[in-house]
Scaffold this motif. Structure first.
Motif, PDB file in Angstrom:
ATOM      1  N   CYS A 309       0.853  -1.190   0.000  1.00  0.00           N
ATOM      2  CA  CYS A 309       0.000   0.000   0.000  1.00  0.00           C
ATOM      3  C   CYS A 309       0.886   1.236   0.000  1.00  0.00           C
ATOM      4  O   CYS A 309       2.069   1.161   0.327  1.00  0.00           O
ATOM      5  CB  CYS A 309      -0.956  -0.027   1.190  1.00  0.00           C
ATOM      6  N   CYS A 312      -0.128   5.927   4.661  1.00  0.00           N
ATOM      7  CA  CYS A 312      -0.876   7.162   4.897  1.00  0.00           C
ATOM      8  C   CYS A 312      -0.712   7.528   6.361  1.00  0.00           C
ATOM      9  O   CYS A 312       0.157   6.967   7.040  1.00  0.00           O
ATOM     10  CB  CYS A 312      -2.346   6.968   4.522  1.00  0.00           C
ATOM     11  N   THR A 315      -0.220   4.848   9.196  1.00  0.00           N
ATOM     12  CA  THR A 315       0.975   4.022   9.431  1.00  0.00           C
ATOM     13  C   THR A 315       1.823   4.675  10.504  1.00  0.00           C
ATOM     14  O   THR A 315       2.044   5.884  10.477  1.00  0.00           O
ATOM     15  CB  THR A 315       1.819   3.881   8.148  1.00  0.00           C
ATOM     16  N   CYS A 355      -1.704  -1.332   7.420  1.00  0.00           N
ATOM     17  CA  CYS A 355      -2.604  -1.363   8.575  1.00  0.00           C
ATOM     18  C   CYS A 355      -3.795  -2.270   8.274  1.00  0.00           C
ATOM     19  O   CYS A 355      -3.895  -2.852   7.200  1.00  0.00           O
ATOM     20  CB  CYS A 355      -3.059   0.055   8.959  1.00  0.00           C
TER      21      CYS A 355
END
Ligand code: SF4
Length: 412
Positions: A309, A312, A315, A355
């Motif tokens: 990913c 953002c 994290t 996450c």
């Protein structure tokens, strides 16, 4: 209302004739039912035989299935057999392609050892000569290809398009009741130059399946237009590439978009990504990008794919980015050994996620995935194997532990 099931898109296939570039027992087929081949080109001075052989080796080990070297002078031609010998000694059997302009007819005739050491000749019809000399010199190159049983690429480039042909076509166009715009005439001249040269080679006795065509331009939309037309008008295998694509991100994106569009339509049998290397960037980068283009389209698999990913505000650290990079680097560097040891390993899918928002879901779609703890989450990283939660990693060594789990999974 019932909705229709949505089918996954997949690249079309366009069946062409099949050429063969051969060195020893290594037969690289191009076109037909062969996978789309990756090729690249050295930027060393061919006279520097050792430096050239080393760069060919690097490109081949990075995944280039054919490597082109410039053969521009008698001194360069004299070194080609020596370069080949060096490669053979290093166990590198990648076919070499000789890139000829202006004097190829002389070099291929006067240096038979060079003509033999190469597996394919690139002929630019715009740089073979002018007037009546052109036909004779073109014939000399085709005769060399037939004598030594080599395939050829008739490679037209709009930077060196046959000016006589272009002038003739411009002239004809001006007499049309409804003239085409200048760009359309240019496209037509590129396609005509390639196809007419191929027909001329066939009329000299060359097997048409040993002819590969290319019409390189530097604009994405130009390339798409020209190749669609080329593909419509012939069944020769096609070499695809955006010439002078540029540096860094611009060159990478332009090449990926142009080739992606055409490959999705089944157009292109071998590709080259022509990048201007940035200072310090390895030449092999163009091979890595070519492989990524083919793998992202689902046309070939070279290395296990890692889904990560972007990260953002959720994290907690860059751990997952570092982990994704470590895993990716490790997979790439291990592939030369793994490919032989673990057949099919290149089709494996990994997920490294930041996450729980998308982590568990994405990890379940992968063969093996990890969801690292984000802000406010418990310091635990669930690991999913074959879609099932297999374990939870905790502590300071999550990255190392996950790498070990990946290794064990591959071994199993
Ligand atoms: Fe952000 Fe989590 Fe989505 Fe990654 S998975 S981008 S950390 S919300």
């Amino acid at each position: 209302q019932e909705s229709l099931p949505v089918a996954a898109a997949s690249p079309l296939s366009r069946r062409t004739r099949q050429a063969r570039a051969v060195w020893g027992s290594n037969v690289v087929t191009i076109g037909g039912d062969a996978p789309v081949r990756i090729q690249s080109m050295t930027n060393t001075d061919t006279q520097e035989a050792v430096a050239t052989a080393i760069q060919v080796k690097e490109l081949a080990l990075a995944g280039s299935e054919l490597v082109r070297i410039t053969v521009n002078t008698p001194e360069a031609a004299a070194q080609v057999p020596y370069i080949r010998e060096q490669l053979d000694r290093m166990g590198i059997d990648v076919p070499l392609v000789g890139d000829f302009h202006y004097n190829g007819h002389r070099l291929l005739t006067e240096f038979p050892d060079c003509a033999q050491a190469l597996s394919k000749y690139r002929i630019n019809p715009g740089n073979v000569g002018k007037g009546e000399k052109r036909d004779r010199q073109f014939a000399q190159m085709i005769e060399a290809a037939m004598r030594w049983d080599k395939c050829v690429r008739i490679g037209v480039n709009w930077g060196s398009l046959d000016q006589e042909l272009l002038a003739q076509m411009m002239d004809e166009n001006s007499r049309r009741a409804d003239p085409w715009d200048a760009k359309a005439v240019m496209y037509e001249a590129l396609v005509t130059s390639a196809i007419e040269s191929a027909r001329q080679a066939e009329s000299l006795g060359m097997d048409g399946s040993q002819i590969i065509l290319s019409c390189k331009v530097s604009g994405v939309q130009d390339l798409v237009s020209v190749y669609r037309e080329l593909a419509r008008r012939c069944d020769y295998a096609l070499h695809l590439g955006l010439t002078e694509a540029g540096m860094g991100t611009k060159g990478t994106v332009a090449s990926s978009v142009a080739m992606g569009l055409l490959l999705q339509e089944g157009i292109g049998d071998t590709i080259r990504v022509s990048l201007t290397p940035q200072p310090g960037e390895p030449r092999t980068q163009e091979v890595v990008i070519a492989a990524e283009i083919l793998q992202s389209l689902g046309l070939r698999s070279f290395v296990p794919s890692v889904t990560a990913c972007p990260g953002c505000g959720r994290t907690t650290s860059t751990t997952f980015q570092e982990l994704a990079k470590q895993i990716d680097d490790h997979l790439r560097s291990s592939m030369p050994v793994w490919r032989a040891k673990y057949p099919g390993v290149e089709t494996m899918k990994l997920a490294v996620m930041g996450c729980i928002v998308n982590g568990p879901g994405e990890s379940k779609h992968a063969d093996i995935g990890i969801s690292l703890p984000g802000t406010g989450e418990a310091p635990a990283a669930p690991v999913f194997i074959d879609g099932q939660k297999a374990m939870t990693l905790r502590g300071d060594n999550i990255a190392r532990d996950f790498q070990r789990i990946v290794e064990e999974y591959i071994e199993k």
